[in-house]
Design an enzyme around this catalytic site. Sequence first.
Site, PDB file in Angstrom:
ATOM      1  N   ALA A  37      44.534  40.368  45.359  1.00 58.04           N
ATOM      2  CA  ALA A  37      45.741  41.078  44.941  1.00 58.04           C
ATOM      3  C   ALA A  37      46.691  41.327  46.107  1.00 58.04           C
ATOM      4  CB  ALA A  37      45.362  42.413  44.309  1.00 58.04           C
ATOM      5  N   GLY A  77      40.289  39.954  44.119  1.00 52.25           N
ATOM      6  CA  GLY A  77      40.613  39.517  42.770  1.00 52.25           C
ATOM      7  C   GLY A  77      40.451  38.021  42.582  1.00 52.25           C
ATOM      8  N   GLU A  80      36.945  37.583  41.789  1.00 46.37           N
ATOM      9  CA  GLU A  80      36.726  38.107  40.439  1.00 46.37           C
ATOM     10  C   GLU A  80      37.188  37.112  39.372  1.00 46.37           C
ATOM     11  OE1 GLU A  80      36.699  42.840  40.577  1.00 46.37           O
ATOM     12  OE2 GLU A  80      38.530  41.993  41.462  1.00 46.37           O
ATOM     13  N   GLU A 100      37.979  44.216  49.908  1.00 47.90           N
ATOM     14  CA  GLU A 100      38.809  45.398  49.684  1.00 47.90           C
ATOM     15  C   GLU A 100      38.083  46.701  50.001  1.00 47.90           C
ATOM     16  OE1 GLU A 100      38.114  43.683  45.454  1.00 47.90           O
ATOM     17  OE2 GLU A 100      37.895  43.019  47.509  1.00 47.90           O
TER      18      GLU A 100
END
Length: 164
Positions: A37, A77, A80, A100
């Site tokens: 992100a 992300g 993910e 993160e």
Amino acid sequence: SLPVLQALEDGLKKADADPSIKAIMICGDNGKFSAGADIREFSSSKRGGAALGPIISLIERSEKPVVAAIEGIAFGGGLEVTLGCHYRIAHVKAQMGLPEVTIGLLPGAEGTQRLPRLIGVPAALDIITTGRHISAIEALKLGLVDEVVEENTVEAAIRLANKV
């Protein structure tokens, strides 16, 4: 970024709706899958539109096989997204992780649920809580990826998609 999320969502919906498409492959650009992100958008007042968690669920629910072609890095992300895919192929030089946590953030798109299901709780807890990067070879040993290649990752992912 929001434009990337929207393009991913639109592409998935279009591919799922098209009966001539038999499988879906997700890859990054310029030799990188995704660094995750854009944290500058977390505090944006313009936040809205597509969100990563529902898009990953959309990937996971696809009736068509979805293959991630991981090159370079798949962090946060980005990793993910790969966890929602049905198959994952990584280039031998790829790196993966959930970094993160090193800035005080937890993975926010259900990676904390999908990763343990895929590689087991002890290995997942190590990756989730330390933020360390793992190599493609380690990812293969853990069961995070299905195949590691030295060749063109996109072509290998297409071959796999054609097989399944």
